[in-house]
Enzyme design. Structure first.
Site, PDB file in Angstrom:
ATOM      1  N   ASP A 153      29.429   3.607  20.053  1.00  0.00           N
ATOM      2  CA  ASP A 153      28.723   4.187  19.453  1.00  0.00           C
ATOM      3  C   ASP A 153      28.874   5.520  19.457  1.00  0.00           C
ATOM      4  OD1 ASP A 153      27.500   5.485  16.451  1.00  0.00           O
ATOM      5  OD2 ASP A 153      26.066   3.902  16.626  1.00  0.00           O
ATOM      6  N   ASP A 354      33.277   9.361  12.223  1.00  0.00           N
ATOM      7  CA  ASP A 354      32.394   8.397  12.936  1.00  0.00           C
ATOM      8  C   ASP A 354      33.532   6.951  13.174  1.00  0.00           C
ATOM      9  OD1 ASP A 354      30.059   7.465  14.056  1.00  0.00           O
ATOM     10  OD2 ASP A 354      29.599   6.505  12.301  1.00  0.00           O
TER      11      ASP A 354
END
Ligand SMILES: *[C@@H]1O[C@H](CO)[C@@H](O)[C@H](O)[C@H]1NC(C)=O
Ligand SMILES: *[C@@H]1O[C@H](CO)[C@@H](O)[C@H](O)[C@H]1NC(C)=O
Ligand SMILES: *[C@@H]1O[C@H](CO)[C@@H](O)[C@H](O)[C@H]1NC(C)=O
Ligand SMILES: *[C@@H]1O[C@H](CO)[C@@H](O)[C@H](O)[C@H]1NC(C)=O
Ligand SMILES: *[C@@H]1O[C@H](CO)[C@@H](O)[C@H](O)[C@H]1NC(C)=O
Ligand SMILES: *[C@@H]1O[C@H](CO)[C@@H](O)[C@H](O)[C@H]1NC(C)=O
Length: 479
Positions: A153, A354
């Site tokens: 992440d 992202d």
């Protein structure tokens, strides 16, 4: 294989709906428009439906010693797969929406990270699997080293894994749960240390006596609470990081699949990027695999050199947030024609890049312009009903090939990126293939640019140099 997309057997149709995200189009040809830019792609769905077996990518980067293997949670390369029908579009898009809302909330001025006290009052949402990650890496922790499969992440600061004993809410994971009392380098971090105050500065620390605790909450209301500690982290046999600060989790709410935890790569004092700054110079890159049945990688440091032909755009902070990486979009072209959008619209809320969300979120003004140009170019195709957050869908069931208008994003620094045709659509089923973009609630909301729109590209994060690179052939199988 022209036309195979549209004359699929019932078995293939099943695969089609189950594996929409993994579908790869074969390029049958291009047409060129003004200024020699690609105007459209003619594609058919190839026989390259995701293979039921794992075929790892072969890339230069995989020879580097600081490289890990990256796999998709729902693909055959993952040992976590337990459900033969893992992809539920409704669920994936709902998760995507909660991740996006969370990013936008976190990047707003009102809050940086949800406060520790809030995480203490969580309720697990058992109907939502974790919104924090579709990609996994395996690292080694402790002495003797234990391999742990973690969610990858770029939007999270803290790396954590579940530890024994589990004292709160527990779940089943595929690796044995890490036992700190069986590992000699393990140490608790004291409450008075600088490291604990770094956690405090992003609002996720608490003290229990002299011991530093952490408590972090994610976009789907899942959370992890435990000790903040140091351990030996092993990336590869030659790459070992002593005194790596991580969360030793004793209580988790929500579902993290069967992963053992999460590896955080955001630009924050406690992320692995900052912690390894001396060794890797705050430089990492990663490649998301082309399909769920292939593999990608993250690589730390630039030893071995950057991938060939990298174009760089400045990396920025979005508003008050240090947690998410920001870049600047300056324009979007459809069929090689720049959409007429005032540049202010892009800079309003900033752009967050992202690795996680599936669908890029644009300012409503931009989305409407993109949609209008796209629909015009697709005027000869039959429209299909809208679904979830998609309002521009087509029924390709009677077509043999499809001409898809090109979509190009232009970033600050003169970087122009043509989206891969397979990333322009989200395929729900052959009867419902949708433009894979959505609008934010308002033009002032941050744009969420999804890295997955460039799968197989090498995504380079030169955090120290303040730039974000796009390199070709990061992890393609045929490179
Ligand atoms: C897909 O997910 C949604 C939302 O979680 C759920 O309501 C629905 O029943 C699921 N569908 C299937 C076929 O599992
Ligand atoms: C955030 O704060 C800055 C400075 O305090 C201000 O200029 C900016 O407009 C704020 N942004 C939002 C979205 O409120
Ligand atoms: C870390 O702290 C916990 C709670 O105080 C304690 O049970 C454990 O023994 C400590 N571990 C070490 C290595 O000091
Ligand atoms: C998370 O919890 C908050 C507050 O209870 C709630 O408003 C929100 O809808 C929840 N989000 C999800 C994805 O369940
Ligand atoms: C790291 O911590 C220091 C001191 O607490 C702070 O000044 C700095 O802004 C932090 N850096 C990041 C990237 O969070
Ligand atoms: C649609 O089809 C007509 C008739 O074949 C053709 O003249 C026109 O250029 C097509 N439009 C687009 C946008 O491709």
């Amino acid at each position: 294989m022209v036309g195979s997309f549209f004359r699929v057997s019932s078995r293939a149709l099943l695969l089609l709906s189950l594996h929409a995200l993994m579908i790869r189009f074969m390029h049958e040809g291009y047409t060129y428009g003004a200024k020699g830019k690609i105007a459209s792609y003619t594609v058919s769905l190839s026989s390259l439906l995701p293979s039921p077996s794992c075929s790892p990518s072969t890339t230069k980067a995989s020879n580097q010693k600081s490289t890990l293997e990256l796999i998709h949670k729902h693909g055959p390369c993952s040992q976590l797969v337990q459900d033969p029908h893992p992809l539920n579009h409704t669920k994936i898009l709902l998760q995507d929406e909660s991740r996006v809302r969370w990013i936008q909330f976190q990047s707003s001025n009102s809050s940086h990270v949800l406060k520790a006290s809030a995480a203490a009052h969580l309720r697990a949402k058992s109907d939502i699997t974790v919104g924090t990650g579709n990609y996994l890496v395996t690292i080694g922790l402790g002495t003797p080293k234990k391999d742990l499969t973690l969610i990858f992440d770029t939007g999270s600061p803290l790396t954590w894994t579940r530890c024994k004993p589990c004292v709160g809410s527990c779940y089943t994971q595929s690796d044995p749960i890490f036992n700190p009392s069986h590992s000699s380098p393990y140490d608790n971090i004291s409450c008075t240390s600088t490291s604990c105050s770094h956690l405090g500065s992003i609002g996720i620390s608490r003290c229990s006596g002299s011991t530093c605790l952490y408590s972090i909450q994610y976009g789907d209301n899942s959370s992890s609470v435990g000790f903040f500690a140091t351990e030996k982290l092993t990336i590869s046999p030659t790459e070992v990081i002593d005194n790596f600060e991580f969360g030793c989790s004793e209580n988790n709410q929500g579902l993290f699949g069967r992963a053992a935890g999460l590896i955080g790569l955001s630009d924050d004092n406690i992320s692995i990027v900052e912690q390894t700054a001396d060794k890797y110079g705050k430089y990492f890159s990663y490649c998301l695999p082309s399909s769920t049945s292939s593999t990608g990688h993250p690589t730390f440091g630039k030893e071995g050199g950057a991938p060939s032909s990298v174009s760089f755009t400045p990396l920025s902070r979005v508003q008050q947030s240090s947690q998410f990486y920001g870049i600047s979009i300056v324009g979007i072209s459809v069929e090689g024609n720049l959409l007429s959008i005032p540049s202010m619209v892009f800079s309003n809320g900033g752009t967050i890049i992202d690795s996680e969300p599936v669908i890029t979120r644009l300012p409503p003004t931009v989305y409407r312009a993109l949609r209008t140009a796209f629909r015009k170019a697709m005027a000869n195709y039959t429209r299909a009903p809208t679904v979830s957050l998609f309002d521009t869908c087509y029924d390709f069931s009677k077509e043999s090939t499809v001409a898809i208008p090109s979509i190009m994003f232009s970033f600050a620094g003169g970087v122009d990126l043509d989206l891969d045709p397979s990333r322009i659509f989200y395929v729900v089923k052959a009867l419902q293939v949708c433009l894979a973009f959505a609008a934010n609630g308002a033009d002032s909301d941050p744009v969420i640019y999804v890295n997955a729109q460039q799968k197989t590209f090498e995504a380079v994060y030169d955090v120290a140099g303040g730039k974000r690179g796009f390199g070709s052939n990061g992890c393609s199988r045929d490179a």
